[in-house]
Design a protein around this motif. Structure first.
Motif, short mmCIF file in Angstrom:
data_model
loop_
_atom_site.label_atom_id
_atom_site.label_comp_id
_atom_site.label_asym_id
_atom_site.label_seq_id
_atom_site.Cartn_x
_atom_site.Cartn_y
_atom_site.Cartn_z
N TYR A 146 -1.13 -13.14 -12.34
CA TYR A 146 -1.65 -11.92 -12.94
C TYR A 146 -1.60 -10.72 -12.00
O TYR A 146 -2.09 -9.64 -12.34
CB TYR A 146 -3.09 -12.14 -13.41
N ASP A 189 0.84 -8.70 -11.04
CA ASP A 189 1.57 -7.52 -11.53
C ASP A 189 0.74 -6.73 -12.53
O ASP A 189 0.68 -5.50 -12.45
CB ASP A 189 2.89 -7.94 -12.17
N SER A 190 0.08 -7.40 -13.45
CA SER A 190 -0.74 -6.68 -14.43
C SER A 190 -1.99 -6.09 -13.77
O SER A 190 -2.46 -5.03 -14.18
CB SER A 190 -1.12 -7.58 -15.60
N LEU A 191 -2.52 -6.76 -12.75
CA LEU A 191 -3.67 -6.22 -12.04
C LEU A 191 -3.30 -5.02 -11.18
O LEU A 191 -4.13 -4.13 -10.94
CB LEU A 191 -4.31 -7.30 -11.15
N ASN A 192 -2.06 -4.96 -10.71
CA ASN A 192 -1.63 -3.86 -9.85
C ASN A 192 -1.57 -2.52 -10.58
O ASN A 192 -1.49 -1.48 -9.94
CB ASN A 192 -0.27 -4.16 -9.21
N SER A 193 -1.64 -2.52 -11.90
CA SER A 193 -1.66 -1.25 -12.63
C SER A 193 -2.98 -0.52 -12.42
O SER A 193 -3.05 0.70 -12.59
CB SER A 193 -1.40 -1.49 -14.12
N SER A 194 -4.02 -1.24 -12.04
CA SER A 194 -5.31 -0.63 -11.72
C SER A 194 -5.43 -0.51 -10.21
O SER A 194 -4.81 -1.24 -9.46
CB SER A 194 -6.46 -1.49 -12.24
N GLY A 200 -4.35 -6.05 -7.73
CA GLY A 200 -3.81 -7.39 -7.45
C GLY A 200 -3.67 -7.63 -5.96
O GLY A 200 -4.00 -8.70 -5.44
#
Length: 86
Positions: free
Chosen positions: A35, A37-42, A50
């Motif tokens: 997860y 990559d999706s966490l790196n958007s925040s 991330g």
């Protein structure tokens, strides 16, 4: 010195305690990268989330896991009469 009949229950408790300590850490190490990559958007404190969780979250979980392991192992040792005096 622990009595012979107490050794098997002692090691059974110790084994399950070790498994209970290692499993959450392994789950985090396996699941977090899935997860990331999706966490790196925040962002958190200016870092991608991330990345931040991978570095700091794993470290905090490791410290907590070791501390709780030592605490629970000490309780198991006292319960079975295998604690060190002193």
């Amino acid at each position: 010195m622990m009595e012979r009949k107490e050794r098997k229950p002692y090691w059974r408790h110790t084994k399950w305690q070790m498994i209970a300590s290692v499993v959450p850490f392994l789950v985090l190490i396996i699941v977090l990268p899935l997860y990331a990559d999706s966490l790196n958007s925040s962002r958190f404190l200016g870092f991608p989330l991330g990345y931040f969780l991978s570095l700091h979250g794993v470290f905090v979980l490791a410290v907590f896991t070791v501390a709780s392991f030592v605490n629970r192992q000490d309780a198991i040792d006292h319960w079975h009469g295998a604690h060190e005096d002193g």
